[in-house]
Design a protein around this motif. Structure first.
Motif, PDB file in Angstrom:
ATOM      1  N   THR A  44       6.108  -5.450   1.619  1.00  0.00           N
ATOM      2  CA  THR A  44       5.993  -5.286   0.105  1.00  0.00           C
ATOM      3  C   THR A  44       4.950  -4.275  -0.195  1.00  0.00           C
ATOM      4  O   THR A  44       3.935  -4.150   0.177  1.00  0.00           O
ATOM      5  CB  THR A  44       5.220  -6.844  -0.204  1.00  0.00           C
ATOM      6  OG1 THR A  44       6.176  -8.024   0.295  1.00  0.00           O
ATOM      7  CG2 THR A  44       5.222  -6.670  -1.824  1.00  0.00           C
ATOM      8  N   HIS A  45       5.729  -3.395  -0.878  1.00  0.00           N
ATOM      9  CA  HIS A  45       4.859  -2.001  -1.424  1.00  0.00           C
ATOM     10  C   HIS A  45       4.126  -2.372  -2.859  1.00  0.00           C
ATOM     11  O   HIS A  45       4.506  -3.065  -3.623  1.00  0.00           O
ATOM     12  CB  HIS A  45       5.903  -0.926  -1.414  1.00  0.00           C
ATOM     13  CG  HIS A  45       6.241  -0.722  -0.042  1.00  0.00           C
ATOM     14  ND1 HIS A  45       7.430   0.165   0.158  1.00  0.00           N
ATOM     15  CD2 HIS A  45       6.104  -1.063   1.251  1.00  0.00           C
ATOM     16  CE1 HIS A  45       7.640   0.126   1.382  1.00  0.00           C
ATOM     17  NE2 HIS A  45       6.926  -0.369   2.007  1.00  0.00           N
ATOM     18  N   ILE A  46       3.119  -1.269  -2.833  1.00  0.00           N
ATOM     19  CA  ILE A  46       2.416  -1.190  -4.129  1.00  0.00           C
ATOM     20  C   ILE A  46       2.866   0.389  -4.776  1.00  0.00           C
ATOM     21  O   ILE A  46       2.370   1.343  -3.959  1.00  0.00           O
ATOM     22  CB  ILE A  46       0.771  -1.242  -3.872  1.00  0.00           C
ATOM     23  CG1 ILE A  46       0.760  -2.562  -3.231  1.00  0.00           C
ATOM     24  CG2 ILE A  46       0.243  -1.252  -5.014  1.00  0.00           C
ATOM     25  CD1 ILE A  46      -0.982  -2.685  -2.635  1.00  0.00           C
ATOM     26  N   GLY A  47       3.237   0.229  -5.572  1.00  0.00           N
ATOM     27  CA  GLY A  47       3.689   1.440  -6.414  1.00  0.00           C
ATOM     28  C   GLY A  47       2.735   1.828  -7.869  1.00  0.00           C
ATOM     29  O   GLY A  47       1.840   2.647  -7.427  1.00  0.00           O
ATOM     30  N   CYS A  48       2.625   1.151  -8.580  1.00  0.00           N
ATOM     31  CA  CYS A  48       2.228   1.274  -9.900  1.00  0.00           C
ATOM     32  C   CYS A  48       1.067   0.434  -9.994  1.00  0.00           C
ATOM     33  O   CYS A  48       0.008   0.604 -10.610  1.00  0.00           O
ATOM     34  CB  CYS A  48       3.223   1.114 -11.035  1.00  0.00           C
ATOM     35  SG  CYS A  48       3.599  -0.396 -11.087  1.00  0.00           S
ATOM     36  N   ASN A  49       0.994  -0.972  -9.499  1.00  0.00           N
ATOM     37  CA  ASN A  49       0.121  -1.826  -9.627  1.00  0.00           C
ATOM     38  C   ASN A  49      -0.189  -2.240 -11.054  1.00  0.00           C
ATOM     39  O   ASN A  49      -1.187  -3.113 -11.313  1.00  0.00           O
ATOM     40  CB  ASN A  49      -1.214  -1.191  -9.333  1.00  0.00           C
ATOM     41  CG  ASN A  49      -2.105  -2.305  -8.376  1.00  0.00           C
ATOM     42  OD1 ASN A  49      -1.557  -3.424  -8.152  1.00  0.00           O
ATOM     43  ND2 ASN A  49      -3.361  -1.862  -8.152  1.00  0.00           N
ATOM     44  N   THR A  50       0.774  -1.943 -11.833  1.00  0.00           N
ATOM     45  CA  THR A  50       0.725  -2.505 -13.515  1.00  0.00           C
ATOM     46  C   THR A  50       2.258  -3.040 -13.729  1.00  0.00           C
ATOM     47  O   THR A  50       2.421  -3.016 -14.915  1.00  0.00           O
ATOM     48  CB  THR A  50       0.442  -1.220 -14.322  1.00  0.00           C
ATOM     49  OG1 THR A  50       1.294  -0.109 -13.959  1.00  0.00           O
ATOM     50  CG2 THR A  50      -1.055  -0.899 -14.061  1.00  0.00           C
ATOM     51  N   SER A  51       2.864  -3.559 -12.898  1.00  0.00           N
ATOM     52  CA  SER A  51       3.981  -4.307 -13.329  1.00  0.00           C
ATOM     53  C   SER A  51       5.287  -3.519 -13.699  1.00  0.00           C
ATOM     54  O   SER A  51       5.974  -3.741 -14.661  1.00  0.00           O
ATOM     55  CB  SER A  51       3.754  -5.261 -14.307  1.00  0.00           C
ATOM     56  OG  SER A  51       4.947  -6.393 -14.412  1.00  0.00           O
ATOM     57  N   GLN A  52       5.052  -2.018 -13.366  1.00  0.00           N
ATOM     58  CA  GLN A  52       6.184  -1.016 -13.814  1.00  0.00           C
ATOM     59  C   GLN A  52       7.191  -0.795 -12.964  1.00  0.00           C
ATOM     60  O   GLN A  52       8.488  -0.831 -13.304  1.00  0.00           O
ATOM     61  CB  GLN A  52       5.578   0.004 -14.230  1.00  0.00           C
ATOM     62  CG  GLN A  52       4.319   0.083 -15.233  1.00  0.00           C
ATOM     63  CD  GLN A  52       4.642  -0.253 -16.483  1.00  0.00           C
ATOM     64  OE1 GLN A  52       5.743   0.199 -17.248  1.00  0.00           O
ATOM     65  NE2 GLN A  52       4.063  -1.280 -17.294  1.00  0.00           N
ATOM     66  N   CYS A  53       6.890  -0.707 -11.514  1.00  0.00           N
ATOM     67  CA  CYS A  53       8.006  -0.115 -10.965  1.00  0.00           C
ATOM     68  C   CYS A  53       8.642  -1.172  -9.990  1.00  0.00           C
ATOM     69  O   CYS A  53       9.742  -0.601  -9.460  1.00  0.00           O
ATOM     70  CB  CYS A  53       7.140   0.749  -9.695  1.00  0.00           C
ATOM     71  SG  CYS A  53       6.179  -0.185  -8.490  1.00  0.00           S
ATOM     72  N   GLY A  54       8.166  -2.471  -9.809  1.00  0.00           N
ATOM     73  CA  GLY A  54       9.065  -3.229  -8.875  1.00  0.00           C
ATOM     74  C   GLY A  54       8.862  -3.205  -7.428  1.00  0.00           C
ATOM     75  O   GLY A  54       9.485  -4.013  -6.576  1.00  0.00           O
ATOM     76  N   ALA A  55       8.202  -2.351  -6.823  1.00  0.00           N
ATOM     77  CA  ALA A  55       7.890  -1.994  -5.411  1.00  0.00           C
ATOM     78  C   ALA A  55       7.462  -3.303  -4.792  1.00  0.00           C
ATOM     79  O   ALA A  55       7.607  -3.620  -3.682  1.00  0.00           O
ATOM     80  CB  ALA A  55       7.049  -0.870  -5.236  1.00  0.00           C
ATOM     81  N   CYS A  56       6.833  -4.036  -5.679  1.00  0.00           N
ATOM     82  CA  CYS A  56       5.895  -5.276  -5.162  1.00  0.00           C
ATOM     83  C   CYS A  56       6.743  -6.539  -5.184  1.00  0.00           C
ATOM     84  O   CYS A  56       6.139  -7.566  -4.817  1.00  0.00           O
ATOM     85  CB  CYS A  56       4.649  -5.361  -5.865  1.00  0.00           C
ATOM     86  SG  CYS A  56       4.864  -5.794  -7.372  1.00  0.00           S
ATOM     87  N   THR A  57       8.004  -6.526  -5.656  1.00  0.00           N
ATOM     88  CA  THR A  57       8.826  -7.934  -5.834  1.00  0.00           C
ATOM     89  C   THR A  57       8.870  -8.554  -4.516  1.00  0.00           C
ATOM     90  O   THR A  57       9.344  -8.062  -3.505  1.00  0.00           O
ATOM     91  CB  THR A  57      10.107  -7.250  -6.431  1.00  0.00           C
ATOM     92  OG1 THR A  57      10.195  -6.528  -7.465  1.00  0.00           O
ATOM     93  CG2 THR A  57      11.278  -8.532  -6.656  1.00  0.00           C
ATOM     94  N   VAL A 101       9.403 -12.281  -8.620  1.00  0.00           N
ATOM     95  CA  VAL A 101       8.247 -12.039  -9.207  1.00  0.00           C
ATOM     96  C   VAL A 101       7.569 -10.793  -8.727  1.00  0.00           C
ATOM     97  O   VAL A 101       7.937 -10.272  -7.596  1.00  0.00           O
ATOM     98  CB  VAL A 101       7.053 -12.979  -9.137  1.00  0.00           C
ATOM     99  CG1 VAL A 101       7.730 -14.266  -9.689  1.00  0.00           C
ATOM    100  CG2 VAL A 101       6.695 -13.178  -7.569  1.00  0.00           C
ATOM    101  N   LYS A 102       6.856  -9.871  -9.691  1.00  0.00           N
ATOM    102  CA  LYS A 102       6.048  -8.834  -9.300  1.00  0.00           C
ATOM    103  C   LYS A 102       4.649  -9.307  -8.660  1.00  0.00           C
ATOM    104  O   LYS A 102       3.929  -9.758  -9.446  1.00  0.00           O
ATOM    105  CB  LYS A 102       6.017  -7.874 -10.266  1.00  0.00           C
ATOM    106  CG  LYS A 102       7.326  -7.332 -10.691  1.00  0.00           C
ATOM    107  CD  LYS A 102       7.237  -6.325 -11.701  1.00  0.00           C
ATOM    108  CE  LYS A 102       8.709  -5.774 -11.937  1.00  0.00           C
ATOM    109  NZ  LYS A 102       8.892  -4.903 -13.266  1.00  0.00           N
ATOM    110  N   ALA A 103       4.604  -9.133  -7.271  1.00  0.00           N
ATOM    111  CA  ALA A 103       3.432  -9.557  -6.805  1.00  0.00           C
ATOM    112  C   ALA A 103       1.955  -8.875  -7.065  1.00  0.00           C
ATOM    113  O   ALA A 103       0.801  -9.387  -6.933  1.00  0.00           O
ATOM    114  CB  ALA A 103       3.372  -9.501  -5.244  1.00  0.00           C
ATOM    115  N   CYS A 104       2.107  -7.770  -7.741  1.00  0.00           N
ATOM    116  CA  CYS A 104       0.971  -7.240  -8.229  1.00  0.00           C
ATOM    117  C   CYS A 104       0.412  -7.753  -9.621  1.00  0.00           C
ATOM    118  O   CYS A 104      -0.563  -7.427 -10.186  1.00  0.00           O
ATOM    119  CB  CYS A 104       1.153  -5.552  -8.495  1.00  0.00           C
ATOM    120  SG  CYS A 104       2.110  -5.271 -10.039  1.00  0.00           S
ATOM    121  N   THR A 105       1.162  -8.743 -10.268  1.00  0.00           N
ATOM    122  CA  THR A 105       0.821  -9.365 -11.558  1.00  0.00           C
ATOM    123  C   THR A 105       0.588 -10.856 -11.157  1.00  0.00           C
ATOM    124  O   THR A 105       0.794 -11.612 -12.040  1.00  0.00           O
ATOM    125  CB  THR A 105       1.973  -9.015 -12.587  1.00  0.00           C
ATOM    126  OG1 THR A 105       3.198  -9.525 -12.109  1.00  0.00           O
ATOM    127  CG2 THR A 105       1.767  -7.547 -12.912  1.00  0.00           C
TER     128      THR A 105
END
Ligand code: FES
Ligand code: FES
Length: 142
Positions: free
Chosen positions: A15-28, A36-40
């Motif tokens: 599970t990746h971290i791209g933006c950390n602000t719910s924009q990129c979806g890398a953390c889905t 869900v976006k796991a950064c949020t």
């Protein structure tokens, strides 16, 4: 946040971290089967829930049809967005087992890829939809 818990505590670094602000979806990831976006999401919010990451999508040693689609249709280049794309695609195919190209593009709009131009990602999802309708391994939890 859940993404840090997954990566830093559980060492599930798929599970990746791209933006950390719910924009990129890398953390889905999937929370009780929903993307869900796991950064949020707070880690505490996931307490008692079933969390599925890219590591758990397919049986060990195998590929989920969505993963197979990305492989067969070259749906990735650097691969950074790919785990999130695949988890978002899981949600898409759960909701729309036979999606149109427009539905695929619409449903994946929360996931950003800077490499591919999206064409092969769409083809990968179409491939997965066909495979799953033909009876290939169903998504976990479906
Ligand atoms: Fe979560 Fe970008 S890291 S949406
Ligand atoms: Fe590089 Fe999508 S494959 S960001």
């Amino acid at each position: 946040m859940l993404v840090y818990y997954l990566r830093d505590v559980l060492e599930l670094t798929g599970t990746h971290i791209g933006c950390n602000t719910s924009q990129c979806g890398a953390c889905t990831v999937l929370l009780n089967g929903e993307a869900v976006k796991a950064c949020t999401v707070f880690a505490a919010q996931a307490d008692g829930c079933e969390v599925t990451t890219i590591e758990g999508l397919a049986p060990e040693g195998g590929l989920h049809p969505i993963q197979e689609g990305f492989w067969e249709k070259h749906g990735l280049q650097c691969g950074f967005c790919t785990p999130g794309m695949i988890m978002a695609s899981y949600q898409l195919l759960k909701d729309h087992p036979n999606p149109s190209e427009e539905e695929i593009r619409h449903d994946l709009k929360g996931n950003i890829c800077r490499c591919t131009g999206y064409e092969n990602i769409v083809r990968a999802v179409q491939y997965a939809a066909e495979r799953m309708q033909a009876g290939a391994t169903q998504p976990a939890g479906a």
